[in-house]
Design an enzyme around this catalytic site. Structure first.
Site, PDB file in Angstrom:
ATOM      1  N   GLU A   1      60.201  89.050  18.987  1.00 29.70           N
ATOM      2  CA  GLU A   1      60.765  87.715  19.193  1.00 29.70           C
ATOM      3  C   GLU A   1      61.829  87.442  18.123  1.00 29.70           C
ATOM      4  OE1 GLU A   1      57.642  84.922  19.494  1.00 29.70           O
ATOM      5  OE2 GLU A   1      58.977  83.246  19.980  1.00 29.70           O
TER       6      GLU A   1
ATOM      7  N   ARG B   1      44.764  98.339  16.393  1.00 24.98           N
ATOM      8  CA  ARG B   1      43.588  98.146  17.251  1.00 24.98           C
ATOM      9  C   ARG B   1      43.508  99.204  18.340  1.00 24.98           C
ATOM     10  NH1 ARG B   1      45.100  92.945  15.702  1.00 24.98           N
ATOM     11  NH2 ARG B   1      46.539  92.811  17.449  1.00 24.98           N
TER      12      ARG B   1
HETATM   13  P1  AMP Z   1      53.848  93.266  22.961  1.00 26.83           P
HETATM   14  O1  AMP Z   1      54.735  94.315  22.352  1.00 26.83           O
HETATM   15  O2  AMP Z   1      54.495  91.908  23.018  1.00 26.83           O
HETATM   16  O3  AMP Z   1      53.299  93.696  24.303  1.00 26.83           O
HETATM   17  O4  AMP Z   1      52.638  93.048  21.966  1.00 26.83           O
HETATM   18  C1  AMP Z   1      51.583  93.926  21.974  1.00 26.83           C
HETATM   19  C2  AMP Z   1      50.971  94.117  20.614  1.00 26.83           C
HETATM   20  O5  AMP Z   1      50.867  92.905  19.888  1.00 26.83           O
HETATM   21  C3  AMP Z   1      49.603  94.676  20.785  1.00 26.83           C
HETATM   22  O6  AMP Z   1      49.500  95.814  19.939  1.00 26.83           O
HETATM   23  C4  AMP Z   1      48.663  93.576  20.387  1.00 26.83           C
HETATM   24  O7  AMP Z   1      47.739  94.067  19.445  1.00 26.83           O
HETATM   25  C5  AMP Z   1      49.513  92.486  19.761  1.00 26.83           C
HETATM   26  N1  AMP Z   1      49.421  91.167  20.432  1.00 26.83           N
HETATM   27  C6  AMP Z   1      50.412  90.538  21.098  1.00 26.83           C
HETATM   28  N2  AMP Z   1      50.040  89.342  21.542  1.00 26.83           N
HETATM   29  C7  AMP Z   1      48.744  89.200  21.172  1.00 26.83           C
HETATM   30  C8  AMP Z   1      47.769  88.157  21.362  1.00 26.83           C
HETATM   31  N3  AMP Z   1      48.045  86.999  22.016  1.00 26.83           N
HETATM   32  N4  AMP Z   1      46.520  88.357  20.855  1.00 26.83           N
HETATM   33  C9  AMP Z   1      46.227  89.505  20.209  1.00 26.83           C
HETATM   34  N5  AMP Z   1      47.100  90.502  19.994  1.00 26.83           N
HETATM   35  C10 AMP Z   1      48.350  90.370  20.476  1.00 26.83           C
END
Ligand code: AMP
Length: 171
Positions: free
Chosen positions: A96, A59
């Site tokens: 996770e 995205r």
């Molecule tokens: P993080 O590494 O945990 O910050 O996760 C970020 C990535 O996961 C991003 O590229 C988002 O596209 C996706 N992502 C994580 N949580 C969500 C959520 N609640 N809704 C949509 N996309 C998410």
């Protein structure tokens, strides 16, 4: 920015139970919503002489490419492992459950280029941390890390100390 929030669909329990997924497809398919989103992401960096927007698969490609044309600069993809054809750097990060990795072309930001990293959501920050590290490995200077959505309760900013983080919408 409430008019943008109103166009984002909330999908409970996707991709697994307990996760509230912020679905931006309903925002992207709205002509004015998409335009306003891209303008809001680009606004702080107008006049900052950004050389490349770096977008994170997938995205981050949609938003990042549009931000790059708005800023009048180039676009560089950060991809899942094994997708980039030329010599690449790889960075692994913790999920996770288990680990994941991202890659960038080694020559993508060479020469201290001024880089804006773009993704849709800042959640725990692991993805963005890996992206920033890749940009630096590839010789870039991170001028900003911009997100459409920041999930405050997951405190992803803590993984990006010293980096200039900006988000359009916060939850
Ligand atoms: P993080 O590494 O945990 O910050 O996760 C970020 C990535 O996961 C991003 O590229 C988002 O596209 C996706 N992502 C994580 N949580 C969500 C959520 N609640 N809704 C949509 N996309 C998410």
């Amino acid at each position: 920015m409430d008019h943008l929030k109103a166009k984002i669909r909330h999908v409970p329990d996707f991709p697994k139970p307990g996760i509230l997924f912020y679905d931006i497809t309903t925002l992207l398919s709205d002509q004015q919503g998409f335009r306003d989103t891209v303008d809001a992401l680009a606004a702080p960096y107008m006049g900052e002489d950004i050389d490349q927007v770096v977008g994170i698969e997938s995205r981050g490609f949609i938003l990042g490419a549009a931000v790059a044309t708005t800023l009048g600069c180039g676009f560089v993809p950060i991809r899942k492992p094994g997708k980039l054809p030329a010599a690449s750097f790889r960075e692994s990060y913790n999920l996770e459950y288990g680990t994941d990795a991202l890659e960038i072309h080694q020559d993508a930001c060479a020469g201290n280029q001024r880089i804006l990293v773009v993704d849709d959501v800042l959640a725990t920050g692991g993805t963005a941390r890996a992206a920033v590290d890749l940009v630096k490995k590839a010789g870039g200077k991170v001028l900003g890390v911009a997100f459409l959505i920041e999930l405050d309760f997951l405190n992803g900013r803590a993984k990006l100390p010293g980096e200039p983080v900006y988000s359009v919408l916060r939850y």
